[in-house]
Design an enzyme around this catalytic site. Sequence first.
Site, PDB file in Angstrom:
ATOM      1  N   LYS A 269      34.855  36.657  23.291  1.00  0.00           N
ATOM      2  CA  LYS A 269      35.900  37.504  23.857  1.00  0.00           C
ATOM      3  C   LYS A 269      37.165  37.393  23.015  1.00  0.00           C
ATOM      4  CE  LYS A 269      35.150  38.225  28.776  1.00  0.00           C
ATOM      5  NZ  LYS A 269      35.680  37.997  30.129  1.00  0.00           N
ATOM      6  N   GLU A 354      29.737  42.631  45.641  1.00  0.00           N
ATOM      7  CA  GLU A 354      30.472  42.962  46.859  1.00  0.00           C
ATOM      8  C   GLU A 354      29.575  42.959  48.092  1.00  0.00           C
ATOM      9  OE1 GLU A 354      32.760  44.532  43.400  1.00  0.00           O
ATOM     10  OE2 GLU A 354      30.652  44.675  44.029  1.00  0.00           O
ATOM     11  N   ARG A 382      31.299  49.666  47.354  1.00  0.00           N
ATOM     12  CA  ARG A 382      30.007  49.126  46.931  1.00  0.00           C
ATOM     13  C   ARG A 382      29.346  48.295  48.028  1.00  0.00           C
ATOM     14  NH1 ARG A 382      29.527  48.505  41.219  1.00  0.00           N
ATOM     15  NH2 ARG A 382      28.674  46.424  41.505  1.00  0.00           N
TER      16      ARG A 382
END
Length: 604
Positions: A269, A354, A382
Amino acid sequence: MNIKEKSISELEIVCKDIREEILRVVSKNGGHLSSTLGATELIVAMHKVFDSKKDPFIFDVSHQSYAHKLLTERWEAFDTLRQFNGLCGYTKPSESEDDYFVAGHSSTSISLGVGAAKAIALKGEEESRIPVVMIGDGSMTAGMVYEALNELGDRKYPMIIILNDNEMSIAKPIGALSRILSSAMASPFYQRFKKTTESFVDNFGEGAHYLAKRMEEGLKLITPGIMFEEMGINYIGPVDGHNLEQLIDIFETAKKMGKPVIIHCQTLKGKGYDIAEGKEEKWHGVGPFELSDGHAKKKSSAKSATQIYTESLLSLCEKNEKIVGATAAMPSGTGLSELLEKYPTRFWDVAIAEQHAVTSMSAMAKEGFKPFCTIYSTFLQRGYDQVIHDTCLMDLPVVFALDRAGIVGEDGETHQGVFDISFLRAIPNMTLFAPRDEKSMHQAMEFASEYQHPCSLRYPRGSFSETTLIESTPFVLGKSQLLRSTKSDTLFIGYGNGVGRAYETSKFLDEEVAILDLRFVKPLDTDMLKNLSTKYKKWFIFSDSVKMGGVGSAILEFLAVEKITDVELTSFEYEDSFITHGNTKLVEESLGILPEQLAQRVTS
């Protein structure tokens, strides 16, 4: 930019140029940084080997697709990234034919790839087209991914899945032997040998099949791909996600295999920008910053609603050890980082899941705890079935704290938190309420912590719109607060942050109007509304939500049931269309909902 004929050394220069352009623009406009820097070589290799004009390029979430935008005739327009009327921060087919699908939420990519592969097969285009999916390791935590992999492994549609492993290290390679085996498994020789061996053992019965299978499994046990192979998907990796030459060779091999292949690539990253390299969550999505030191260019002095929520929840936790909570991969964004640190056995980041967050918190409520399920408004979509089936059906006291309710600005259509009132209001046992400022947030949280039924409170991104109206009083179920009464016949009804908008709008009017803080949209304060209907005949609704099924709809239903026909109601909620990205004030101006615009609409 056509990179098909470029050499490896030339492509490495392209990668360097892309990173510099991403850093230049994101430091100016804000956006997603660390993941898109890390994916640069992967995307360049994708464009070298595949063709985004015909091969579906599918990016999961697609926040890491900036390099893809730069390689597909959008370099000149890249300065407008995330700006109003500019390039979207995610893939968007209406923006470019090279963007296959809209994406902004996690873990949809492999399902999209399977669907595309089915269509390609039905159209007989397998020889000329293949879906190419890039998915981050974080997105692999959602169940939808495994539903798609399960079917893909069974159906065996040709498809390339590039797993960008930049943080979680789903499975660490075991030393040099694993790296050698991974490279060998990616080679054309290995794939030819495997195919020849399979044909050979066919002539020697089940015993030979068994021995060959056991031998291959023995090799794979010391590589990280056993899970995918057992699902019926060919695995290659882990490979260096920054080694262009190796990536191109592997992509070429996978392209010719005619099977579903997952290529496990390990990337860093923030690659190329030392300050952002590594795993720090704060570099995932950033506002404008100074390239020289990484410091933010501007900071708002006003306390954010999220910060107030965190302070309030910390205070409640000190008094009530039964309070627990969860968030879905957004501990920093939702303000739960401090709770996770201070109460590691009571608060959880459940990753991008979720549905799991909602259902697991429902079980905790069943066991006598008081869960605060802290999720962005747009992400609770979701987990909608779980809210109905696992929380509300059993009337369990879960609190849904919905951050980023309303317009969220530069993230745009996929992230605008405007639907939660409409989709939650229809559920039996659900209570909906909203604070308007810092004090009322603390009071709303106090109410929520003691309420023994499912409930949801919503609050905006950034700070509340402040007013100089009377102070908030403690929340009482289904009760509103009249903030100002007047002799005019006009009543402004505000809900949540809409109260501040109502107040700001009233300042542009020649006469003073009454203002009601509705507080609860379910249940409504019917006694207050009946009383106000005898005095005020023009009602205007202010709420950061869609009009259809929203606050205005709830009040119109009340007026119809009570047969109150002499009240004229106008809602300033959002119309029935998706709201574009851009600076929040510019978006609001385009919608005609700035206070001065609303004041003109009121007087007209």
